[in-house]
Structure formats: C-alpha cells, structure tokens
Design an enzyme around this catalytic site. Structure first.
Site, PDB file in Angstrom:
ATOM      1  N   TRP A  82       0.837  -1.216   0.000  1.00  0.00           N
ATOM      2  CA  TRP A  82       0.000   0.000   0.000  1.00  0.00           C
ATOM      3  C   TRP A  82       0.855   1.241   0.000  1.00  0.00           C
ATOM      4  CZ3 TRP A  82      -4.154  -1.511  -1.913  1.00  0.00           C
ATOM      5  CH2 TRP A  82      -4.755  -2.716  -1.516  1.00  0.00           C
ATOM      6  N   ASP A 125      -1.496   6.755   6.496  1.00  0.00           N
ATOM      7  CA  ASP A 125      -2.514   5.773   6.113  1.00  0.00           C
ATOM      8  C   ASP A 125      -2.688   4.817   7.296  1.00  0.00           C
ATOM      9  OD1 ASP A 125      -4.014   3.693   5.112  1.00  0.00           O
ATOM     10  OD2 ASP A 125      -2.724   3.281   3.387  1.00  0.00           O
ATOM     11  N   LYS A 130     -11.524  -2.149   7.171  1.00  0.00           N
ATOM     12  CA  LYS A 130     -10.631  -2.980   7.965  1.00  0.00           C
ATOM     13  C   LYS A 130     -11.056  -2.984   9.437  1.00  0.00           C
ATOM     14  CE  LYS A 130      -8.075  -3.606   4.283  1.00  0.00           C
ATOM     15  NZ  LYS A 130      -7.246  -2.566   3.743  1.00  0.00           N
TER      16      LYS A 130
END
Ligand SMILES: *Cc1c(COP(=O)(O)O)cnc(C)c1O
Length: 378
Positions: free
Chosen positions: A124, A191, A215
């Site tokens: 990511w 993030d 998540k």
C-alpha cells in the site's frame, strides 16, 4: 398444557440460538472484515426500519435530519476517540477507498515544483508513492523492500524542505506496524486503514490521517479522513472539485451523495468503541490477543512468524508453516474449527490472522488450539 408449550418454545429458542452461534465463523479476514456482532445486528434492523421511523437507512435522503445527525455524531466520535477535539482538524467521510487518497493527497499537498517524502513499508505504501509521482517530485525516504517488507525502517533522515511526509502505520499484508513514528517538522500524513482506533497514540503528531473503513471501522464504501485545515491551499493547483479537500470540508462531506450506509455502520462501530470503554480498553484486549497468538507461533515448532519481532503488528499476524507438507492438514483443521479468512496475501503466502478490534479473544484461542492440535497430530 400451556406450561409444556412454554417449555417447548423456550427450548426451541435456546436451540436456535445455539445453532446460530455455531454457524457464525471465526473470521480472520483482512478486509472487508469482522465487525462487532451488535453492529451487524443493529445495522440489519436499520435496513428494515431506522429507529422506528418507518424508513430504511437505505432509502432516506443524505440531507435528511436523520442522516445529518448520524454524520455529525460520527464526526464528533472520531475526534473524541482520537483526542483531536478543538485542534483544527476536520473529519470527512469520502468515497473511492484509501486508494483514492493515494491520488488526492499529492494533488492537495504537493506544490508545483515541491517534493514529497514517502516511507515505503509495503504494497500500500508503494502504491501511494507511485500515485504521488504522477503529480511531482517524490523521494523514497526509506524502504524495507530489501527483506520483503518484514520490518519497519528506523532512524530515517527527513529533510525539512519537504512538502509533506507519508507513511503507513500498519502494513496489512506484511504484518508490520510502527511502534514509534519519525519526528518531522513538515506535515505528516498517515494511512491508518488497518489500525485506526486500535491503540492509543498522540494523534496530534499527524496532520492528516486516513483509513478505508473496511478494515477496522465499517463496511467497504467510505474512507475516513481527519485533516488539519492549515496544511491545505498551498499548492497553487486548480483541482477538479471532487479531488479538492477544501471543497469537501466546505461542503461537510456532502459535496455529492456520501456512502450513507457505510457511514451509518461506521457510526455504529464508533458507538460500540465508546461502549467498550474507548480505544485504551480495546488496546489492552488487542495486545492480549496478539500476545496469545505470537506466543504460540514462537512456541510451536511447526510455525514461524514472518515479521521482525520488534515490528510485529497487533492487527495482522503473519506466519508460515516451516514444512509445507503440513499445509493440507492445517487447513482442514481450520475449516473444521470454523476458522475463515486465514490465508496470507497472495504476495506473501502462508497465513495471516487479522485480529481487528471486533475479533473476540475466544476466536484467537480457537486458532491457537488448532495450531496445537496440528502439532499433536504430526
Ligand atoms: C486495504 C488497504 C488499503 C487499500 O484500501 P482501498 O480502500 O481498497 O483502496 C490501503 N492502505 C492500507 C494500509 C490497507 O490496509
């Protein structure tokens, strides 16, 4: 006669409940992932009838009082849980996933001719860096790609000339997590998709935090953003409205139709966090769950962890079987114990147990029992 009917009904309802409980699996999926059972329950009721309004949450206007109240309360709970009230932060619930923010962040924060710094700790983080490169100068401040992202780089030099620094607090795929964050004197963007609300931090060191809901917060469909307004408006870029954080702030997440249901379910989770005693209480349980699982990985001669011990994630526990000949047996035992979603990401292989806030400690114990059962059988 009526007594025996009563006994019959009580027995039947108890049996049905037991049946329902045995059908609910131990879900270790990395995302979309487990949410608290109360949240599933309340969300499903609201699909039929939102708070006895005679309307479903799925059919009301995003500008109705019912929804704007939900949105306002969700924003307030976010700032409360992160202890960021009255510190110049705005909360947004946008769409496009965390990946959309990989693109919006440089558009909003990277000035024409300026440079951004990215710390590369996994897939990511790499994606975020690649998107930023499309918009200007980007330097990779540090990377752990040399050992397949199994650790968090330390002692990183960060020039104070950067427009901003971007990092990924928890690497969902590789199972690593920052314990300490680098000190910076430029805006810090993080993030937190896979560890938001899971532990207490000084969140005020970040100028922007973002997290895809799916998540640890809610269903897929919305992304939570917490932005300090003072970092915006400095790039001399003209942006399309939907890319412009200042426009979204001015419109209070209502620039266009927001993801009503995802925001509603995220709001239910935020309330659940309050009812659990806040993120400090959840952190204690999260640490316990991770300890139980890592202890077994380290003790059991059949398994080994893939992340450096010092950087192990409390949310995504990655491990492999030392001998792949036990793979089939282990996976059969997992299936028969109703364990779901334990397979590692395709880029890492092995196994990944995601033990987000909503994962009960009992489910972690079920996985540990299966690991011990395998040890006894082989
Ligand atoms: C899952 C994940 C993403 C991607 O999220 P999308 O909402 O699918 O774009 C980004 N960052 C991290 C840390 C993630 O875990």
């Amino acid at each position: 006669m009526s007594d025996s009917w009563l006994i019959y009904f009580v027995t039947l309802s108890v049996l049905l409940q037991i049946e329902w409980h045995t059908m609910k699996k131990h879900n270790f999926s990395a995302g979309p992932s487990i949410l608290p059972q109360e949240v599933f329950q309340k969300a499903s009721e609201s699909v039929l009838d939102l708070n006895q309004s005679g309307l479903s949450i799925l059919e009301i206007s995003h500008r109705s009082d019912a929804f704007t109240e939900i949105l306002d309360q969700a924003k307030a709970l976010v700032l409360q849980h992160l202890q960021l009230e009255n510190k110049g932060y705005h909360v947004l619930f946008l769409q496009g996933g965390a990946s959309m923010e990989f693109c919006r962040i440089p558009q909003n924060l990277l000035s024409v001719g300026g440079t951004a710094g990215y710390i590369n700790t996994g897939t990511w983080a790499t994606n975020a860096l690649h998107e930023a490169k499309l918009w200007g100068n980007v330097i990779e401040l540090a990377s752990s790609a040399d050992r397949n992202f199994s650790y968090i780089p330390k002692n990183i030099y960060i020039p104070s000339s950067l427009d901003y620094v971007h990092l990924t607090s928890n690497n969902t795929i590789y199972g690593t997590q920052y314990r300490n964050f680098p000190k910076v004197d430029v805006p810090l963007v993080c993030d937190m998709s896979s560890d938001i609300f899971s532990r207490v931090l000084d969140f005020s060191v970040f100028d922007m935090i973002y997290a895809g809901a799916q998540k640890n917060l809610g269903p897929a469909g919305t992304t939570l953003l917490v932005i300090k307004e003072s970092i915006l408006g400095k790039t001399q870029r003209t942006l399309p409205s939907i890319m412009d954080y200042q426009k979204h702030i001015a419109k209070e997440s209502m620039f266009n139709t927001p993801a009503v249901f995802s925001i509603y379910v995220s709001y239910l989770t935020l309330q659940w966090i309050t009812n659990q005693g806040g993120i400090s209480k959840l952190e204690k349980i999260n640490r316990k769950k991770a300890e139980i699982l890592y202890n077994e990985i380290d003790r059991n001669p059949l398994f080994e962890g893939t992340a450096d011990r010092a950087d192990r994630s409390l949310m995504n526990v990655t491990f492999v079987l030392k001998d792949s000949q036990h793979q089939q047996r282990f996976e059969e035992l997992c299936v028969s114990a109703d364990i779901s979603g334990i397979k590692g990401h395709r880029t890492v292989g092995g196994y990944r147990a995601s033990i987000y806030n909503a994962m009960p400690i009992e489910s972690v114990q079920v996985l540990v029992n299966v690991m011990q059962e395998l040890e006894q059988q082989v």
